[in-house]
Design an enzyme around this catalytic site. Structure first.
Site, PDB file in Angstrom:
ATOM      1  N   GLU A 131       0.809  -1.214   0.102  1.00 33.58           N
ATOM      2  CA  GLU A 131       0.221   0.155  -0.294  1.00 33.58           C
ATOM      3  C   GLU A 131       0.854   1.279   0.128  1.00 33.58           C
ATOM      4  OE1 GLU A 131      -2.896   2.403   3.214  1.00 33.58           O
ATOM      5  OE2 GLU A 131      -2.621   0.372   3.364  1.00 33.58           O
ATOM      6  N   ARG A 181       0.735  10.429   0.218  1.00 34.04           N
ATOM      7  CA  ARG A 181       0.946  11.322   1.428  1.00 34.04           C
ATOM      8  C   ARG A 181       2.075  12.477   0.960  1.00 34.04           C
ATOM      9  NH1 ARG A 181       1.313   8.064   7.086  1.00 34.04           N
ATOM     10  NH2 ARG A 181      -0.767   6.825   6.682  1.00 34.04           N
ATOM     11  N   THR A 217      -4.620   6.253   2.022  1.00 36.00           N
ATOM     12  CA  THR A 217      -4.739   7.416   1.884  1.00 36.00           C
ATOM     13  C   THR A 217      -5.897   8.206   0.798  1.00 36.00           C
ATOM     14  OG1 THR A 217      -2.697   7.795   3.188  1.00 36.00           O
ATOM     15  CG2 THR A 217      -3.902   9.590   3.189  1.00 36.00           C
ATOM     16  N   LYS A 236     -11.262  -1.244   6.488  1.00 32.58           N
ATOM     17  CA  LYS A 236      -9.867  -1.050   7.251  1.00 32.58           C
ATOM     18  C   LYS A 236     -10.548  -0.175   8.547  1.00 32.58           C
ATOM     19  CE  LYS A 236      -6.004   2.354   7.129  1.00 32.58           C
ATOM     20  NZ  LYS A 236      -5.280   3.443   6.312  1.00 32.58           N
TER      21      LYS A 236
END
Length: 213
Positions: free
Chosen positions: A45, A49, A73, A133
């Site tokens: 993953e 960011r 994200t 998640k």
């Protein structure tokens, strides 16, 4: 996963541990991913960011055989579109909204919307989403909270992420409603700074072993 198609692969079944990667320097993306794959962690993953995150996903998808690279994200429909365009094979969000969920459902790849409360879990179950998640895992109640959710909501399965370490991962993986865990302990900052990919590979192997305990 139902929102995608009955035959779509599950993010939760790709690997017991999903490395959560923050790529600051694009040149690190491919060797880092190769080390993780060699260590037995193919599902990677890459979090959105940093400015190079999408390019990192693109590079890993193109240059690292065996890697199943995803985007983390993911917080907007634009993130969804950009990530899939870059080659992301799964999507992970820290939370969800109706518009974000709709975008992920239409993306054609597996996804894990983020939850931290029972109400959020129920809302997703109402929409046909059963894989999620759990974030931020440690701050939101950890293994005790997830175990408690398993009683009234056994149909929900989770990838807990946030604050999980090599010392706590096994306890999460032992829960019936946990399919995998996400973490970054196999990517210590000093090893990444030193480009010590052999150490990253070794830590990845140790992470795989945690799931076999």
């Amino acid at each position: 996963m139902p929102p995608v198609s009955p035959s779509a692969p599950s993010v939760l079944d790709l690997a017991p541990v999903v490395p959560v990667v923050v790529v600051d320097e694009l040149k690190d993306a491919v060797p880092m991913a190769r080390a993780l794959v060699a260590g037995g962690l193919p599902a990677i993953e890459v979090t959105l960011r940093t400015p190079v995150a999408l390019d990192a996903i693109r590079a890993i998808a193109a240059e690292v055989p065996g890697a199943v690279v995803g985007a983390g994200t993911v917080i907007s429909p634009r993130n969804v579109a950009d990530s899939v365009d870059a080659g992301a094979r799964f999507l992970v969000s820290p939370g969800w909204t109706d518009s974000l969920l709709a975008a992920m459902e239409g993306a054609g790849v597996p996804f894990l919307p983020g939850v931290s409360t029972a109400s959020e879990v129920v809302a997703l179950l109402e929409r046909g989403v059963s894989e999620m998640k759990f974030f931020p895992a440690e701050a939101a109640g950890g293994t005790a909270y997830l175990k408690s959710l398993g009683g009234p909501l056994p149909q929900a399965r989770f990838c807990p992420t946030g604050g999980i370490t090599s010392g706590t991962a096994s306890a999460y993986l032992a829960l019936k409603n946990v399919g995998c865990v996400g973490g970054s302990w196999m990517l210590p900052a000093d090893a990444v700074a030193a480009k010590d990919w052999a150490r990253v590979e070794s830590l990845a192997r140790e992470a795989v072993a945690l799931a076999q305990v």
